[in-house]
Design a protein around this motif. Sequence first.
Motif, PDB file in Angstrom:
ATOM      1  N   VAL A  73       0.963  -1.301   0.048  1.00 23.11           N
ATOM      2  CA  VAL A  73       0.007   0.155  -0.100  1.00 23.11           C
ATOM      3  C   VAL A  73       0.895   1.214   0.098  1.00 23.11           C
ATOM      4  O   VAL A  73       0.395   2.254   0.294  1.00 23.11           O
ATOM      5  N   ASN A  74       2.192   1.076  -0.627  1.00 21.78           N
ATOM      6  CA  ASN A  74       3.045   2.352  -0.565  1.00 21.78           C
ATOM      7  C   ASN A  74       3.276   2.600  -1.821  1.00 21.78           C
ATOM      8  O   ASN A  74       4.312   3.265  -2.042  1.00 21.78           O
ATOM      9  N   GLY A  75       2.488   2.323  -2.728  1.00 19.63           N
ATOM     10  CA  GLY A  75       2.762   2.758  -4.198  1.00 19.63           C
ATOM     11  C   GLY A  75       3.546   1.535  -5.073  1.00 19.63           C
ATOM     12  O   GLY A  75       4.868   1.273  -4.969  1.00 19.63           O
ATOM     13  N   ILE A  76       2.752   0.831  -5.968  1.00 16.32           N
ATOM     14  CA  ILE A  76       3.508  -0.070  -6.774  1.00 16.32           C
ATOM     15  C   ILE A  76       3.269   0.264  -8.136  1.00 16.32           C
ATOM     16  O   ILE A  76       2.239   0.852  -8.597  1.00 16.32           O
ATOM     17  N   THR A  77       4.286   0.454  -8.770  1.00 12.48           N
ATOM     18  CA  THR A  77       4.278   0.634 -10.462  1.00 12.48           C
ATOM     19  C   THR A  77       4.195  -0.442 -11.334  1.00 12.48           C
ATOM     20  O   THR A  77       4.580  -1.486 -10.952  1.00 12.48           O
ATOM     21  N   PRO A  78       3.496  -0.204 -12.366  1.00  9.33           N
ATOM     22  CA  PRO A  78       2.999  -1.376 -13.119  1.00  9.33           C
ATOM     23  C   PRO A  78       4.171  -2.255 -13.591  1.00  9.33           C
ATOM     24  O   PRO A  78       3.987  -3.453 -13.818  1.00  9.33           O
ATOM     25  N   ASP A  79       5.369  -1.692 -13.739  1.00  6.60           N
ATOM     26  CA  ASP A  79       6.595  -2.622 -14.293  1.00  6.60           C
ATOM     27  C   ASP A  79       6.958  -3.741 -13.105  1.00  6.60           C
ATOM     28  O   ASP A  79       7.705  -4.295 -13.329  1.00  6.60           O
ATOM     29  N   HIS A  80       6.261  -3.561 -11.832  1.00  2.00           N
ATOM     30  CA  HIS A  80       6.679  -4.664 -10.797  1.00  2.00           C
ATOM     31  C   HIS A  80       5.437  -5.273 -10.713  1.00  2.00           C
ATOM     32  O   HIS A  80       5.425  -6.204  -9.548  1.00  2.00           O
ATOM     33  N   VAL A  81       4.432  -5.358 -11.828  1.00  5.40           N
ATOM     34  CA  VAL A  81       3.198  -6.214 -11.478  1.00  5.40           C
ATOM     35  C   VAL A  81       3.239  -7.119 -12.465  1.00  5.40           C
ATOM     36  O   VAL A  81       3.471  -6.707 -13.834  1.00  5.40           O
ATOM     37  N   HIS A  82       2.924  -8.452 -12.384  1.00  3.31           N
ATOM     38  CA  HIS A  82       3.214  -9.425 -13.407  1.00  3.31           C
ATOM     39  C   HIS A  82       1.712 -10.239 -13.226  1.00  3.31           C
ATOM     40  O   HIS A  82       1.258 -10.410 -12.095  1.00  3.31           O
ATOM     41  N   TRP A  83       1.335 -10.869 -14.337  1.00  2.65           N
ATOM     42  CA  TRP A  83       0.261 -11.781 -14.190  1.00  2.65           C
ATOM     43  C   TRP A  83       0.966 -13.198 -14.025  1.00  2.65           C
ATOM     44  O   TRP A  83       1.745 -13.555 -14.629  1.00  2.65           O
ATOM     45  N   ILE A  84       0.322 -13.834 -13.330  1.00  2.05           N
ATOM     46  CA  ILE A  84       0.700 -15.348 -12.834  1.00  2.05           C
ATOM     47  C   ILE A  84       0.820 -16.217 -14.124  1.00  2.05           C
ATOM     48  O   ILE A  84       1.778 -16.952 -14.302  1.00  2.05           O
ATOM     49  N   SER A  85      -0.293 -16.051 -14.732  1.00  2.00           N
ATOM     50  CA  SER A  85      -0.400 -16.786 -16.187  1.00  2.00           C
ATOM     51  C   SER A  85       0.760 -16.705 -17.195  1.00  2.00           C
ATOM     52  O   SER A  85       1.390 -17.573 -17.797  1.00  2.00           O
ATOM     53  N   GLN A  86       1.196 -15.347 -17.181  1.00  2.39           N
ATOM     54  CA  GLN A  86       2.179 -14.854 -18.139  1.00  2.39           C
ATOM     55  C   GLN A  86       3.656 -15.408 -17.397  1.00  2.39           C
ATOM     56  O   GLN A  86       4.347 -15.828 -18.194  1.00  2.39           O
ATOM     57  N   LEU A  87       3.702 -15.414 -16.162  1.00  3.16           N
ATOM     58  CA  LEU A  87       4.955 -15.864 -15.458  1.00  3.16           C
ATOM     59  C   LEU A  87       5.028 -17.429 -15.742  1.00  3.16           C
ATOM     60  O   LEU A  87       6.263 -17.886 -15.786  1.00  3.16           O
ATOM     61  N   ILE A  88       3.919 -18.077 -15.682  1.00  4.81           N
ATOM     62  CA  ILE A  88       4.113 -19.621 -15.755  1.00  4.81           C
ATOM     63  C   ILE A  88       4.537 -19.773 -17.426  1.00  4.81           C
ATOM     64  O   ILE A  88       5.267 -20.742 -17.563  1.00  4.81           O
ATOM     65  N   ALA A  89       3.786 -19.144 -18.068  1.00  3.37           N
ATOM     66  CA  ALA A  89       4.243 -19.163 -19.601  1.00  3.37           C
ATOM     67  C   ALA A  89       5.594 -18.898 -19.899  1.00  3.37           C
ATOM     68  O   ALA A  89       6.183 -19.556 -20.938  1.00  3.37           O
ATOM     69  N   ASP A  90       6.320 -18.058 -19.100  1.00  8.24           N
ATOM     70  CA  ASP A  90       7.788 -17.554 -19.314  1.00  8.24           C
ATOM     71  C   ASP A  90       8.464 -18.833 -19.084  1.00  8.24           C
ATOM     72  O   ASP A  90       8.631 -19.646 -18.318  1.00  8.24           O
ATOM     73  N   SER A  91       9.425 -19.009 -20.438  1.00 12.48           N
ATOM     74  CA  SER A  91      10.126 -19.957 -20.376  1.00 12.48           C
ATOM     75  C   SER A  91      11.323 -19.973 -19.363  1.00 12.48           C
ATOM     76  O   SER A  91      11.898 -21.019 -18.843  1.00 12.48           O
ATOM     77  N   GLY A  92      11.481 -19.053 -18.790  1.00 10.68           N
ATOM     78  CA  GLY A  92      12.743 -18.877 -17.728  1.00 10.68           C
ATOM     79  C   GLY A  92      12.430 -19.497 -16.505  1.00 10.68           C
ATOM     80  O   GLY A  92      13.119 -19.637 -15.735  1.00 10.68           O
ATOM     81  N   LEU A  93      11.136 -19.671 -16.147  1.00  9.48           N
ATOM     82  CA  LEU A  93      10.466 -20.450 -15.019  1.00  9.48           C
ATOM     83  C   LEU A  93      10.639 -22.061 -15.206  1.00  9.48           C
ATOM     84  O   LEU A  93       9.715 -22.487 -15.885  1.00  9.48           O
ATOM     85  N   ARG A  94      11.445 -22.563 -14.636  1.00  7.43           N
ATOM     86  CA  ARG A  94      11.418 -24.094 -14.525  1.00  7.43           C
ATOM     87  C   ARG A  94      10.650 -24.619 -13.858  1.00  7.43           C
ATOM     88  O   ARG A  94      10.915 -24.701 -12.534  1.00  7.43           O
ATOM     89  N   ALA A  95       9.647 -25.634 -13.989  1.00  8.44           N
ATOM     90  CA  ALA A  95       8.643 -26.201 -13.139  1.00  8.44           C
ATOM     91  C   ALA A  95       9.512 -27.935 -12.635  1.00  8.44           C
ATOM     92  O   ALA A  95      10.056 -28.271 -13.575  1.00  8.44           O
ATOM     93  N   GLU A  96       9.748 -27.941 -11.455  1.00  8.17           N
ATOM     94  CA  GLU A  96      10.270 -29.083 -11.051  1.00  8.17           C
ATOM     95  C   GLU A  96       9.067 -29.920 -10.141  1.00  8.17           C
ATOM     96  O   GLU A  96       8.122 -29.114  -9.708  1.00  8.17           O
ATOM     97  N   PRO A  97       9.236 -31.222 -10.015  1.00  9.71           N
ATOM     98  CA  PRO A  97       8.361 -32.071  -9.332  1.00  9.71           C
ATOM     99  C   PRO A  97       8.098 -31.287  -7.756  1.00  9.71           C
ATOM    100  O   PRO A  97       9.187 -30.944  -7.125  1.00  9.71           O
ATOM    101  N   PHE A  98       7.118 -31.380  -7.204  1.00  5.92           N
ATOM    102  CA  PHE A  98       6.531 -30.588  -5.940  1.00  5.92           C
ATOM    103  C   PHE A  98       7.737 -31.012  -5.292  1.00  5.92           C
ATOM    104  O   PHE A  98       8.274 -30.289  -3.991  1.00  5.92           O
ATOM    105  N   ARG A  99       7.809 -32.449  -4.816  1.00  2.23           N
ATOM    106  CA  ARG A  99       8.449 -33.113  -3.835  1.00  2.23           C
ATOM    107  C   ARG A  99       9.992 -32.654  -3.505  1.00  2.23           C
ATOM    108  O   ARG A  99      10.294 -32.287  -2.727  1.00  2.23           O
ATOM    109  N   GLU A 100      10.616 -32.878  -4.893  1.00  5.26           N
ATOM    110  CA  GLU A 100      11.993 -32.585  -4.681  1.00  5.26           C
ATOM    111  C   GLU A 100      12.028 -30.709  -4.455  1.00  5.26           C
ATOM    112  O   GLU A 100      13.132 -30.384  -3.678  1.00  5.26           O
ATOM    113  N   ALA A 101      11.330 -29.870  -5.275  1.00  3.86           N
ATOM    114  CA  ALA A 101      11.570 -28.337  -5.060  1.00  3.86           C
ATOM    115  C   ALA A 101      11.156 -28.114  -3.867  1.00  3.86           C
ATOM    116  O   ALA A 101      11.752 -27.243  -3.150  1.00  3.86           O
ATOM    117  N   ALA A 102      10.196 -28.462  -3.045  1.00  2.11           N
ATOM    118  CA  ALA A 102       9.728 -28.063  -1.940  1.00  2.11           C
ATOM    119  C   ALA A 102      10.644 -28.372  -0.854  1.00  2.11           C
ATOM    120  O   ALA A 102      11.088 -27.856   0.231  1.00  2.11           O
TER     121      ALA A 102
END
Length: 432
Positions: free
Chosen positions: A393-422
């Motif tokens: 609540v102290n002021g967030i600019t749009p360049d710091h806001v992301h949609w989860i759907s886009q982040l997931i689609a982003d190839s830079g984020l590698r999904a790992e099996p939950f058990r190992e990653a957790a």
Amino acid sequence: MLVVRARWLLPIVDRPLLNGWCAIDRGRIAAVGRAGAALPFRDDAPLVDLGNMAVMPALTNAHTHLELSWMHGRVPRADRFTEWVRDMLRTRRGDPPGDDTVLMSMQQAIEELRACGTGLVGDVSNSLVSVAPLRESSLKGVVFHELLRLTAADADTVLEQGLDAVKRCGPSVTVPVSLAPHAPYSVSPRLFQGIRAVQERTPFLPSTVHLAESQEEVELLATGDGAWRDLLQELGAWDSGWTPPRTDPVSYLDQMKVLNSRLLAVHGVQLDDAALQRLKTRGATIVTCPRSNAYVGAGHPPVERFYRSGLQVAIGTDSLASNDDLNLFSELELLHRLAPSVPPAALLESATRSGARALGFEAETGTIEPGRDASLIAVDLPKSVVDVEEYLVNGITPDHVHWISQLIADSGLRAEPFREAATKLEERSRAD
Ligand SMILES: [Zn+2]
């Protein structure tokens, strides 16, 4: 099934979860938890770690006028509300835009809303030109077809034309259209009552009204005189047969039985505690638009009293004719400055769950709970953040806001099996 983890997760229905995660299945939230919680799903589901971010529901901007977006930067800031209205009308009449300009500016505004993390809107429209672009976009919300006419003679015609226009839009689950009276000073009692009768036949749709925005409105209702009367006369919109109710805006609408739990009462800058209590008793929502109030010279809203009254509070930006941008995080920043005693958690709830509830979308969005849409955003956090709600609540600019759907689609984020990653995350959070 996919699991998203972040440094902070804000369910809104609960305190923020440190190292929280949520499982998403076919576009819906399947489960929510924090590090170490037992898994209600197969533990080989892939996990995407968003790192040092805050995951929260998409925001609800409960009051916009997208059709006015072409006026961005064309109507100057004013010291008095009627002065701003005069300038706005002069701009509209003096330099009317082509249809292409109106449409393009609305599309840009919709993109801006998305970029600021908005998933749901309450949009007010006289012409209904915003309906098609909103229905084609990924936003959901309600379009309020706003009617205004103080002269009593043609109230029935205005209502009939309004109803026909709404019918022509056709039904929609994602962006329905409903009728709304503009304001106490611009709608005759007969038109108010006509709109109310229509609403009683359509019990599932919300409505909205601009209420107690300026001192001039209070003066007109109390005395029948003042700057609003001068302006209405100037515009040829004054009805010499209109009798001032000689009361405050909330009592006036209550006498006409306009206040109910489906009403979004917008602004309320001039409301005293008794009026706020009456709105609360009737179950209405107050929608505050503090940056617009400052822009048009209406003053600052009584934010602390809004929250102290126990009313449901939602937040809007109002239009680009009275605001610099459509970033709801900037409204949160001003609300926090105006009312430091209001907990940041309450402000964040207003920007998400309360707005969604007021617009009738509570079962779908506004919180992170099993069964809700995975309409989620993530906000970048600096390393030093301890109180995530205070930070948001102290002021967030749009360049710091992301949609989860886009982040997931982003190839830079590698999904790992939950058990190992957790297991790795557990170790990392212990080290933090
Ligand atoms: Zn408005």
